[in-house]
Design a protein around this motif. Sequence first.
Motif, PDB file in Angstrom:
ATOM      1  N   ALA A 472      19.454  52.741  55.586  1.00 26.33           N
ATOM      2  CA  ALA A 472      19.549  52.686  57.044  1.00 26.33           C
ATOM      3  C   ALA A 472      18.368  51.969  57.672  1.00 26.33           C
ATOM      4  CB  ALA A 472      19.646  54.110  57.595  1.00 26.33           C
ATOM      5  N   PHE A 473      17.157  52.238  57.181  1.00 23.58           N
ATOM      6  CA  PHE A 473      15.984  51.603  57.773  1.00 23.58           C
ATOM      7  C   PHE A 473      15.893  50.129  57.394  1.00 23.58           C
ATOM      8  CE2 PHE A 473      14.377  56.073  58.086  1.00 23.58           C
ATOM      9  CZ  PHE A 473      14.291  56.085  59.468  1.00 23.58           C
ATOM     10  N   LYS A 474      16.386  49.791  56.234  1.00 22.03           N
ATOM     11  CA  LYS A 474      16.380  48.384  55.808  1.00 22.03           C
ATOM     12  C   LYS A 474      17.222  47.538  56.755  1.00 22.03           C
ATOM     13  CE  LYS A 474      17.203  45.404  51.794  1.00 22.03           C
ATOM     14  NZ  LYS A 474      17.637  45.366  50.363  1.00 22.03           N
ATOM     15  N   THR A 475      18.331  48.130  57.248  1.00 21.75           N
ATOM     16  CA  THR A 475      19.222  47.366  58.127  1.00 21.75           C
ATOM     17  C   THR A 475      18.577  47.035  59.470  1.00 21.75           C
ATOM     18  OG1 THR A 475      20.226  49.383  59.050  1.00 21.75           O
ATOM     19  CG2 THR A 475      21.273  48.420  57.094  1.00 21.75           C
ATOM     20  N   ILE A 476      17.524  47.761  59.835  1.00 20.68           N
ATOM     21  CA  ILE A 476      16.848  47.453  61.109  1.00 20.68           C
ATOM     22  C   ILE A 476      15.501  46.779  60.859  1.00 20.68           C
ATOM     23  CG2 ILE A 476      17.978  49.365  62.306  1.00 20.68           C
ATOM     24  CD1 ILE A 476      15.273  50.879  62.155  1.00 20.68           C
ATOM     25  N   GLY A 477      15.282  46.331  59.616  1.00 14.87           N
ATOM     26  CA  GLY A 477      14.075  45.586  59.312  1.00 14.87           C
ATOM     27  C   GLY A 477      12.848  46.442  59.102  1.00 14.87           C
ATOM     28  N   ALA A 478      13.041  47.716  58.773  1.00 11.65           N
ATOM     29  CA  ALA A 478      11.908  48.606  58.525  1.00 11.65           C
ATOM     30  C   ALA A 478      11.723  48.804  57.026  1.00 11.65           C
ATOM     31  CB  ALA A 478      12.141  49.958  59.202  1.00 11.65           C
ATOM     32  N   THR A 479      10.513  49.173  56.642  1.00 17.38           N
ATOM     33  CA  THR A 479      10.234  49.476  55.236  1.00 17.38           C
ATOM     34  C   THR A 479       9.955  50.967  55.102  1.00 17.38           C
ATOM     35  OG1 THR A 479       7.861  49.054  55.522  1.00 17.38           O
ATOM     36  CG2 THR A 479       9.244  47.203  54.821  1.00 17.38           C
ATOM     37  N   VAL A 480      10.227  51.484  53.909  1.00 21.79           N
ATOM     38  CA  VAL A 480      10.008  52.916  53.680  1.00 21.79           C
ATOM     39  C   VAL A 480       9.158  53.123  52.438  1.00 21.79           C
ATOM     40  CG1 VAL A 480      12.208  53.532  54.765  1.00 21.79           C
ATOM     41  CG2 VAL A 480      12.096  53.229  52.288  1.00 21.79           C
ATOM     42  N   SER A 481       8.385  54.198  52.463  1.00 18.97           N
ATOM     43  CA  SER A 481       7.617  54.626  51.306  1.00 18.97           C
ATOM     44  C   SER A 481       7.526  56.141  51.356  1.00 18.97           C
ATOM     45  CB  SER A 481       6.211  54.010  51.317  1.00 18.97           C
ATOM     46  OG  SER A 481       5.500  54.398  52.479  1.00 18.97           O
ATOM     47  N   ILE A 482       7.054  56.724  50.281  1.00 19.77           N
ATOM     48  CA  ILE A 482       6.950  58.174  50.216  1.00 19.77           C
ATOM     49  C   ILE A 482       5.503  58.576  49.987  1.00 19.77           C
ATOM     50  CG2 ILE A 482       7.644  60.259  48.969  1.00 19.77           C
ATOM     51  CD1 ILE A 482      10.266  58.865  48.278  1.00 19.77           C
ATOM     52  N   ASN A 483       5.006  59.403  50.866  1.00 18.21           N
ATOM     53  CA  ASN A 483       3.679  59.981  50.712  1.00 18.21           C
ATOM     54  C   ASN A 483       3.844  61.279  49.934  1.00 18.21           C
ATOM     55  OD1 ASN A 483       1.248  61.312  50.892  1.00 18.21           O
ATOM     56  ND2 ASN A 483       0.991  61.041  53.097  1.00 18.21           N
ATOM     57  N   ALA A 484       3.468  61.239  48.653  1.00 23.91           N
ATOM     58  CA  ALA A 484       3.647  62.399  47.777  1.00 23.91           C
ATOM     59  C   ALA A 484       2.321  63.053  47.431  1.00 23.91           C
ATOM     60  CB  ALA A 484       4.386  61.988  46.504  1.00 23.91           C
ATOM     61  N   PRO A 490       6.771  66.253  50.166  1.00 25.88           N
ATOM     62  CA  PRO A 490       6.589  64.815  50.385  1.00 25.88           C
ATOM     63  C   PRO A 490       6.982  64.408  51.801  1.00 25.88           C
ATOM     64  CG  PRO A 490       8.561  65.226  49.076  1.00 25.88           C
ATOM     65  CD  PRO A 490       7.849  66.535  49.191  1.00 25.88           C
ATOM     66  N   ILE A 491       6.447  63.282  52.227  1.00 24.01           N
ATOM     67  CA  ILE A 491       6.708  62.774  53.571  1.00 24.01           C
ATOM     68  C   ILE A 491       7.288  61.367  53.466  1.00 24.01           C
ATOM     69  CG2 ILE A 491       5.663  62.119  55.773  1.00 24.01           C
ATOM     70  CD1 ILE A 491       3.472  64.194  55.190  1.00 24.01           C
ATOM     71  N   LEU A 492       8.390  61.134  54.139  1.00 24.22           N
ATOM     72  CA  LEU A 492       8.966  59.797  54.218  1.00 24.22           C
ATOM     73  C   LEU A 492       8.218  59.022  55.295  1.00 24.22           C
ATOM     74  CD1 LEU A 492      11.295  57.843  53.331  1.00 24.22           C
ATOM     75  CD2 LEU A 492      12.550  58.705  55.321  1.00 24.22           C
ATOM     76  N   VAL A 493       7.676  57.858  54.919  1.00 21.13           N
ATOM     77  CA  VAL A 493       6.924  57.030  55.857  1.00 21.13           C
ATOM     78  C   VAL A 493       7.724  55.763  56.133  1.00 21.13           C
ATOM     79  CG1 VAL A 493       4.769  55.819  56.313  1.00 21.13           C
ATOM     80  CG2 VAL A 493       4.745  57.943  54.969  1.00 21.13           C
ATOM     81  N   VAL A 494       7.993  55.504  57.399  1.00 21.38           N
ATOM     82  CA  VAL A 494       8.795  54.344  57.814  1.00 21.38           C
ATOM     83  C   VAL A 494       7.936  53.458  58.719  1.00 21.38           C
ATOM     84  CG1 VAL A 494      10.914  53.583  58.936  1.00 21.38           C
ATOM     85  CG2 VAL A 494      10.849  55.824  57.785  1.00 21.38           C
ATOM     86  N   GLN A 495       7.939  52.141  58.437  1.00 21.06           N
ATOM     87  CA  GLN A 495       7.160  51.223  59.272  1.00 21.06           C
ATOM     88  C   GLN A 495       8.024  50.057  59.735  1.00 21.06           C
ATOM     89  OE1 GLN A 495       3.400  50.040  57.666  1.00 21.06           O
ATOM     90  NE2 GLN A 495       2.811  48.884  59.480  1.00 21.06           N
ATOM     91  N   LYS A 496       7.968  49.826  61.032  1.00 24.55           N
ATOM     92  CA  LYS A 496       8.655  48.665  61.624  1.00 24.55           C
ATOM     93  C   LYS A 496       7.715  48.082  62.675  1.00 24.55           C
ATOM     94  CE  LYS A 496      12.951  47.082  63.733  1.00 24.55           C
ATOM     95  NZ  LYS A 496      12.340  46.301  64.836  1.00 24.55           N
ATOM     96  N   GLY A 497       7.112  46.972  62.323  1.00 19.86           N
ATOM     97  CA  GLY A 497       6.122  46.391  63.214  1.00 19.86           C
ATOM     98  C   GLY A 497       4.948  47.340  63.390  1.00 19.86           C
ATOM     99  N   LYS A 541      13.968  52.077  65.610  1.00 18.85           N
ATOM    100  CA  LYS A 541      14.460  50.773  66.059  1.00 18.85           C
ATOM    101  C   LYS A 541      13.912  50.423  67.435  1.00 18.85           C
ATOM    102  CE  LYS A 541      18.805  48.235  66.757  1.00 18.85           C
ATOM    103  NZ  LYS A 541      20.284  48.343  66.683  1.00 18.85           N
ATOM    104  N   LYS A 542      13.822  51.442  68.299  1.00 15.74           N
ATOM    105  CA  LYS A 542      13.343  51.216  69.665  1.00 15.74           C
ATOM    106  C   LYS A 542      11.834  51.369  69.778  1.00 15.74           C
ATOM    107  CE  LYS A 542      17.707  52.649  71.762  1.00 15.74           C
ATOM    108  NZ  LYS A 542      18.374  53.605  72.680  1.00 15.74           N
ATOM    109  N   GLY A 543      11.194  51.765  68.667  1.00 14.75           N
ATOM    110  CA  GLY A 543       9.751  51.898  68.662  1.00 14.75           C
ATOM    111  C   GLY A 543       9.241  53.050  69.491  1.00 14.75           C
TER     112      GLY A 543
END
Length: 544
Positions: A472-484, A490-497, A541-543
Amino acid sequence: MKVNKKVIGVTLASSLALSTLGFTADNSKVEAKKDPEKAKNVIVLVMDGVSSSTTTLARWYKGEPLAMDEILTGGVRTYSAESAITDSAPAGTALATGNKSNDKFVGVLPTTVTSPGVDQSLAENPYKPVANVLEGAKISGKATGIISTSEIQHATPAAFSSHVTHRSDYDNIAEQQVYQNMDVVLGGGKNTLLSQNRKDGEDLVNVIESKGYDLVETRDELLNSESNKLWGTFASSALAYDMDRSKTNPEEPTLAEMTKKGIETLSKDKDGFFLFIEGSKPDWAAHANDAIGMISDTLAFDDAVREAIEFAKKDKNTMVVAVSDHGNSGISIGNQNTNGSYPSIPVSTYVDPLKKATMTLEGALKQLKSDKSNVLEVAALYGIDNPTPAETKELNNSTNLGKTLVQLLATRANIGFTTGGHTGEDLFMYSYGPGKPVGFVENTDIAHSVASAMGFDLKKLDDQLFVNAEVAFKTIGATVSINASNKENPILVVQKGKTIAELPVNKDIVLINGKENTLRSVTVQSNGIFYVSNEVVELVKKGK
């Protein structure tokens, strides 16, 4: 709507057809009474592991009709995606989400589908969490709650409030339940809330109190509470059997008392409520072939059903559904002793020996001294009074007193058992009120009937609540990683701009650039994959 629930600006209603969640286009409430198939309130009651022979025996034992008898409307098929005989976890999942699943799976889709007639495509998304009726009710603005005589983290209540790949994963179940922000939670399971018993060390009792719950631990505290948010934790693990309670745990409430208090509390919400109730321990008694425990807690469950029916009759806008999730023990009224004599055996022959017991097997065995010097006294508590010489010898020589006691009582009462496990027969269904399911149905049909009565569609809801985060995040141009750094949380970390969103597992919160927002559903990690709601995707997506 409850004022203590923070809701972020972008709601699921913006992406889900509002009418399916009980709202009109102008966001005003749909009045349920205008539609005879819609219910303002829904109460689902599950008696765990109760076969039809158990309810029959309980009725004979009581000597009068059960409350359930008045609302008998059909039957239910209980098989799982892979077996004719289901475990409580996939059975609860079917009742809560409308999806067949596999052994030990709670609120997630199966990996294997072999049962005839089950949709094979379910296995195409193995372990994916699927939305349940409680989550739908909550998003519709209704108050919600769960009640159980076992640990609230046990399989069936867990299926209505969490999503895990194995029913034994109490740590994650408990955390999700706490962050589901239900209004009423009553039952056992305090151990799993305590920091010293959890792998992540989180103090969930502190979290519960910080969320504004009145945390009650005794019957009196429960009955005297006037709070709109109640969390009752009455035992470290499970509550006592109903028959034993007055002698062993008088500070615990009955299931009927919890049910009445739960209804009173939830019905304060003008938008209505959803309440799940489980009578857990008939199943445990059936596993032990303990006919007394089975009768004890089946009758206690029936008292809870009576409370639900009485409320529904007065309210006139409440659906009540009561059902067993599966059979257990293969109990029969009649055994090898009655092969040639059953036509002339009176009811009293079966019931009178059972009525001599004053405690269940669990309760009686707790009275056994360490040196076993009071074996005959314990046997008398379980109804084996005035034992014959042969019975006395069996009792004194027994290396498994529990097994000996149930066998002796079964012989005296002409009761039969075929197994110490679950069974796969069809069972009765009891229902009342607007939108109630009727006829011979699949267990999955009950979930869809409940959802429909409350004004939403489970499949549409699922499409909004649980999407694969990475996709889902890839479709809006965001990247994801996991803080373990904390492997248990664990925490899902999402970055878009410049926008960074952090989603802790099992919680209903997201931190966007450090600012915490409350979500309408929990974030779930299942089989290593994170699942989030479209609500979060839109926020990133809307920041915002």
